[in-house]
Design a protein around this motif. Structure first.
Motif, PDB file in Angstrom:
ATOM      1  N   HIS A  14      30.343 -28.896  68.817  1.00 35.39           N
ATOM      2  CA  HIS A  14      29.419 -29.523  67.875  1.00 35.39           C
ATOM      3  C   HIS A  14      30.190 -30.358  66.859  1.00 35.39           C
ATOM      4  CE1 HIS A  14      25.543 -27.789  69.013  1.00 35.39           C
ATOM      5  NE2 HIS A  14      26.207 -26.690  69.318  1.00 35.39           N
ATOM      6  N   SER A  15      29.534 -31.374  66.342  1.00 33.41           N
ATOM      7  CA  SER A  15      30.166 -32.234  65.336  1.00 33.41           C
ATOM      8  C   SER A  15      29.687 -31.886  63.932  1.00 33.41           C
ATOM      9  CB  SER A  15      29.878 -33.707  65.641  1.00 33.41           C
ATOM     10  OG  SER A  15      28.480 -33.959  65.649  1.00 33.41           O
ATOM     11  N   PHE A  16      29.007 -30.745  63.780  1.00 31.26           N
ATOM     12  CA  PHE A  16      28.622 -30.283  62.448  1.00 31.26           C
ATOM     13  C   PHE A  16      29.032 -28.825  62.276  1.00 31.26           C
ATOM     14  CE2 PHE A  16      24.957 -28.752  64.850  1.00 31.26           C
ATOM     15  CZ  PHE A  16      24.625 -27.552  64.227  1.00 31.26           C
ATOM     16  N   HIS A  17      29.167 -28.417  61.031  1.00 30.18           N
ATOM     17  CA  HIS A  17      29.422 -27.018  60.703  1.00 30.18           C
ATOM     18  C   HIS A  17      28.486 -26.616  59.572  1.00 30.18           C
ATOM     19  CE1 HIS A  17      32.134 -29.342  58.000  1.00 30.18           C
ATOM     20  NE2 HIS A  17      31.785 -28.422  57.101  1.00 30.18           N
ATOM     21  N   GLY A  37      28.105 -21.803  69.789  1.00 29.23           N
ATOM     22  CA  GLY A  37      29.182 -22.756  69.574  1.00 29.23           C
ATOM     23  C   GLY A  37      29.206 -23.404  68.208  1.00 29.23           C
ATOM     24  N   ILE A  38      28.433 -22.885  67.251  1.00 29.19           N
ATOM     25  CA  ILE A  38      28.328 -23.495  65.924  1.00 29.19           C
ATOM     26  C   ILE A  38      29.191 -22.735  64.926  1.00 29.19           C
ATOM     27  CG2 ILE A  38      26.752 -24.075  64.032  1.00 29.19           C
ATOM     28  CD1 ILE A  38      24.518 -24.233  66.183  1.00 29.19           C
ATOM     29  N   ASP A  39      30.039 -23.461  64.198  1.00 32.68           N
ATOM     30  CA  ASP A  39      30.895 -22.863  63.173  1.00 32.68           C
ATOM     31  C   ASP A  39      30.101 -22.608  61.900  1.00 32.68           C
ATOM     32  OD1 ASP A  39      32.861 -23.382  65.013  1.00 32.68           O
ATOM     33  OD2 ASP A  39      33.857 -24.947  63.845  1.00 32.68           O
ATOM     34  N   PHE A 109      22.695 -25.353  75.685  1.00 28.03           N
ATOM     35  CA  PHE A 109      22.901 -26.759  76.038  1.00 28.03           C
ATOM     36  C   PHE A 109      21.917 -27.680  75.322  1.00 28.03           C
ATOM     37  CE2 PHE A 109      25.275 -24.747  79.437  1.00 28.03           C
ATOM     38  CZ  PHE A 109      26.394 -25.574  79.528  1.00 28.03           C
ATOM     39  N   SER A 110      20.734 -27.163  74.995  1.00 26.48           N
ATOM     40  CA  SER A 110      19.749 -27.996  74.296  1.00 26.48           C
ATOM     41  C   SER A 110      20.179 -28.325  72.873  1.00 26.48           C
ATOM     42  CB  SER A 110      18.389 -27.287  74.266  1.00 26.48           C
ATOM     43  OG  SER A 110      18.397 -26.201  73.341  1.00 26.48           O
ATOM     44  N   LEU A 111      21.064 -27.494  72.307  1.00 30.20           N
ATOM     45  CA  LEU A 111      21.525 -27.709  70.936  1.00 30.20           C
ATOM     46  C   LEU A 111      22.675 -28.704  70.851  1.00 30.20           C
ATOM     47  CD1 LEU A 111      21.555 -23.990  69.677  1.00 30.20           C
ATOM     48  CD2 LEU A 111      19.818 -25.723  69.191  1.00 30.20           C
ATOM     49  N   ASN A 142      33.956 -21.905  80.253  1.00 30.18           N
ATOM     50  CA  ASN A 142      33.807 -23.240  79.675  1.00 30.18           C
ATOM     51  C   ASN A 142      33.049 -23.314  78.351  1.00 30.18           C
ATOM     52  OD1 ASN A 142      34.808 -25.442  81.795  1.00 30.18           O
ATOM     53  ND2 ASN A 142      33.892 -23.741  82.936  1.00 30.18           N
ATOM     54  N   LEU A 143      32.156 -22.365  78.093  1.00 33.87           N
ATOM     55  CA  LEU A 143      31.427 -22.416  76.827  1.00 33.87           C
ATOM     56  C   LEU A 143      32.326 -21.945  75.688  1.00 33.87           C
ATOM     57  CD1 LEU A 143      27.795 -21.186  77.588  1.00 33.87           C
ATOM     58  CD2 LEU A 143      28.891 -23.379  78.049  1.00 33.87           C
ATOM     59  N   SER A 144      32.154 -22.547  74.534  1.00 35.00           N
ATOM     60  CA  SER A 144      32.952 -22.189  73.360  1.00 35.00           C
ATOM     61  C   SER A 144      32.108 -21.446  72.341  1.00 35.00           C
ATOM     62  CB  SER A 144      33.533 -23.446  72.699  1.00 35.00           C
ATOM     63  OG  SER A 144      34.420 -24.109  73.554  1.00 35.00           O
ATOM     64  N   LEU A 145      32.716 -20.453  71.726  1.00 31.20           N
ATOM     65  CA  LEU A 145      32.074 -19.764  70.609  1.00 31.20           C
ATOM     66  C   LEU A 145      32.301 -20.552  69.329  1.00 31.20           C
ATOM     67  CD1 LEU A 145      33.164 -16.067  71.252  1.00 31.20           C
ATOM     68  CD2 LEU A 145      30.836 -16.933  71.329  1.00 31.20           C
ATOM     69  N   GLY A 146      31.356 -20.455  68.405  1.00 31.91           N
ATOM     70  CA  GLY A 146      31.582 -21.023  67.085  1.00 31.91           C
ATOM     71  C   GLY A 146      32.565 -20.160  66.314  1.00 31.91           C
ATOM     72  N   SER A 147      33.225 -20.741  65.353  1.00 31.52           N
ATOM     73  CA  SER A 147      34.233 -20.022  64.577  1.00 31.52           C
ATOM     74  C   SER A 147      33.578 -19.194  63.472  1.00 31.52           C
ATOM     75  CB  SER A 147      35.218 -21.017  63.959  1.00 31.52           C
ATOM     76  OG  SER A 147      36.286 -20.352  63.329  1.00 31.52           O
ATOM     77  N   ILE A 148      34.043 -17.957  63.320  1.00 33.06           N
ATOM     78  CA  ILE A 148      33.553 -17.066  62.258  1.00 33.06           C
ATOM     79  C   ILE A 148      34.485 -17.254  61.062  1.00 33.06           C
ATOM     80  CG2 ILE A 148      32.899 -14.706  61.644  1.00 33.06           C
ATOM     81  CD1 ILE A 148      32.959 -14.063  64.672  1.00 33.06           C
ATOM     82  N   ASP A 149      34.241 -18.290  60.287  1.00 30.32           N
ATOM     83  CA  ASP A 149      35.113 -18.604  59.158  1.00 30.32           C
ATOM     84  C   ASP A 149      34.655 -17.866  57.902  1.00 30.32           C
ATOM     85  OD1 ASP A 149      36.543 -20.293  60.817  1.00 30.32           O
ATOM     86  OD2 ASP A 149      35.379 -22.063  60.259  1.00 30.32           O
ATOM     87  N   VAL A 150      35.578 -17.721  56.957  1.00 25.23           N
ATOM     88  CA  VAL A 150      35.270 -17.006  55.718  1.00 25.23           C
ATOM     89  C   VAL A 150      35.687 -17.853  54.522  1.00 25.23           C
ATOM     90  CG1 VAL A 150      35.629 -14.797  56.874  1.00 25.23           C
ATOM     91  CG2 VAL A 150      37.494 -15.798  55.553  1.00 25.23           C
TER      92      VAL A 150
END
Length: 609
Positions: A14-17, A37-39, A109-111, A142-150
């Protein structure tokens, strides 16, 4: 996009977080969006809230729970570690469930953005008529998880005591939260905001996960939130000398944002991003050369290169703005914050607050002085915490009980930490005020300055308790909320799919036709800030304030000239907005000149522009 070390997507789909919002609004959002896949970013300020949520989440996900009591040794760090490890477990569990659910895979995939390379490859794979088992394996690979940032606000680093004795700095609040993240199983980023804390920054080097290996992989990355290029290079160099690489510089508008507003000295977002764009390679080479020397001195692996991301957030509201920031300024991601407060699927917002946010227009969203930090704070008029606060004032008992002391950064006469939003602090200050023999007008003004400070360290987390059905008998039900002014143009509850479609231009959820471009909106806010500075200068007759206004005005004028050139040179993209930009820029310019003319009349400064 350029694949050099200074431009990297790190397998981002994704190009947004989603930035951190408040204390509780995004504290568990990763469990809802990271599988897609969303951070997102969670606040690490309130370990008590994390512990209570951990107990609830362990029950939901059938995980054993052993309480970490507030009186246990190193409880803040241990609670943080335990909570973050649980988030990781839940995200991975939900991802495993996702790849086994055709409906969830379709949603994943729709997101995605319209030009998604991942989506293209998946469609090609499906054309081979794979078995279910091959499909699951392909998705897993192939699918990526979003990052669990703090997130840690670096200045919220309260000193702690035990039996009257001051504890070492590693037991300060922010230091303990950092240690909790460092000891967790996460492989993600810590977002450091609110400026540089040398002690905290130096403490990072005590944890090996923050150093790169021979191949340049860093298990725990550092992101710093900055307001301008100068701040970025200063902090980047400081950390590099410790052997710590800044993997991401996250630029945020000083005023067109949510939460605390750290206004620049009149520097506008567009020119700041232009400086990052023009100096990106210089930033990389300058900081990386320092890092290499530091790593070699520590006898640690020295990678040939490291990825560096530059991202931005603050006031973006349309797909056109999103794409322009990515393409023209060559950003790696754009942050979308406040609109996600209207997405219950993602954030913890109670029903009363959600309805107030949906109904809010420009007048309901304002910069306030309620924060005990003494920094301007974005606020929503009529929020339930404000109602609770006003009732206390009317009853003659202003302030709140200080249960958590997360913002207890003042020290009373006995040497105890105390928060300016607490009833104890406000009672003492009102007693001092009573002895000053002020006029009724002066007394009223000073009284209001005391009692307007609110207990936001509780209020910004309460919504997470309400949404999760947890007891609020101690905290009360009052919710503080800190949306950015951009929320005025979003006026309905949305799903994650709707929000994603809006970001990527598949739909438009904004029904209003009077929304200005994000750069114009920010310009108006800085013009308001300049007017307030001028009014303060007039009332105080302080020559130093006059010089500050001159500098602020000059920086704004340079920003206006930059935007004028941008519109002229970007005719295709800005054609529809050209007339609006020209009118707004000219009006702002004339307003600034009028203020400077008044200053000149006062003979406080000599202004030449």
């Amino acid at each position: 996009m350029n694949n050099s070390p200074t431009h990297t997507q790190d397998n981002k789909v994704h190009s947004f977080h989603i930035p951190v919002m408040g204390i509780g609004f995004t504290i568990d959002s990763a469990t809802r969006v990271a599988p897609y896949g969303i951070d997102t970013v969670a606040s690490m300020l309130d370990d008590e809230l994390m512990e209570r949520l951990r107990k609830k989440l362990c029950s939901i996900h059938n995980q054993p729970y052993e309480e970490i009591d507030r009186n246990d040794d190193d409880c803040r760090a241990r609670r943080t570690t335990a909570y973050l490890n649980l988030l990781k477990f839940i995200v991975e569990k939900r991802f495993d469930e996702l790849i086994n659910s055709p409906e969830s895979v379709e949603k994943y995939f729709s997101l995605l953005p319209p030009d998604s390379e991942l989506d293209r490859r998946y469609k090609e794979f499906r054309q081979t008529n794979p078995t279910q088992e091959l499909t699951r394996q392909w998705l897993k690979d192939n699918l990526s998880l979003g990052s669990i940032d703090v997130n840690i606000m670096t200045k919220l680093d309260k000193i702690n005591y035990l039996n009257g004795e001051r504890l070492p700095s590693e037991h300060n609040d922010a230091h303990s939260a950092l240690r909790g993240f460092a000891n967790s199983d996460l492989e993600s980023s810590i977002v450091l905001s609110a400026g540089m804390n040398p002690s905290l920054y130096g403490y990072i080097q005590n944890f090996s996960d923050f150093f790169p290996d021979e191949k340049g992989y860093i298990r725990k990355k550092v992101t710093i939130k900055v307001s301008d290029y100068r701040s970025a290079i200063i902090q980047g160099k400081f950390l590099a000398k410790k052997g710590i690489w800044v993997s991401e510089y996250r630029m945020e508008s000083g005023l067109n944002c949510g939460g605390h507003a750290f206004a620049t000295d009149g520097f506008l977002m567009g020119p700041i991003l232009e400086k990052f764009k023009q100096n990106r390679e210089e930033l990389y080479q300058t900081v990386f050369s320092i890092l290499q020397e530091a790593l070699a001195e520590k006898k640690l692996p020295v990678p040939e290169s490291l990825p560096m991301r530059i991202t931005a957030q603050g006031g973006v509201g349309t797909a056109d703005e999103h794409n322009f920031l990515l393409e023209y300024y060559q950003l790696d991601s754009v942050g979308w914050g406040s609109p996600f407060l209207l997405v219950p699927e993602v954030t913890n917002v109670d029903e009363f607050t959600l309805q107030k946010l949906i109904e809010a227009k420009e007048k309901e969203l304002y910069l306030s002085n309620i924060s005990p930090l003494g920094v301007q704070f974005n606020n929503l008029r009529g929020n339930s915490k404000e109602i609770e606060q006003e009732e206390r004032i009317k009853s003659g008992k202003p302030g709140s009980p200080c249960y958590k002391k997360n913002l207890a950064l003042n020290v009373d006469r006995s040497g105890n930490n105390i928060c300016s939003g607490s009833n104890t602090y406000q009672a003492a200050k009102i007693k001092e005020l009573d002895s000053k023999n002020l006029s009724p007008e002066e007394y009223s003004a000073e009284y209001r300055k005391i009692v307007e400070k609110a207990c936001i360290c509780v209020g910004l987390g309460t919504s997470a308790l309400l949404v999760n059905g947890l007891d609020t008998s101690v905290e009360g039900d009052g919710v503080s909320v800190c949306p950015g002014p951009n929320l005025a143009y979003f006026s309905k509850e949305m799903s994650l799919r709707e929000m994603s479609d809006h970001i990527y231009g598949r739909t438009d959820v904004i029904s209003r036709t009077d929304r200005p471009h994000m750069f114009i909106n920010e310009l108006r806010m800085y013009l308001d800030e300049l007017r307030q500075k001028f009014e303060s200068c007039v009332s105080s007759e302080n020559p130093l304030q006059g010089k500050s206004i001159q500098s602020f005005s000059q920086n704004m004028m340079e920003g206006i000239e930059y935007y004028a050139g941008l519109v002229k040179n970007m005719k295709g993209r800005f054609n529809i907005l050209k007339s609006q930009f020209e009118i707004e820029l000219e009006n702002a310019k004339q307003s600034i000149l009028a203020i400077l003319k008044e200053l000149e009349k006062m003979r406080m400064v000599l202004v030449v522009i």
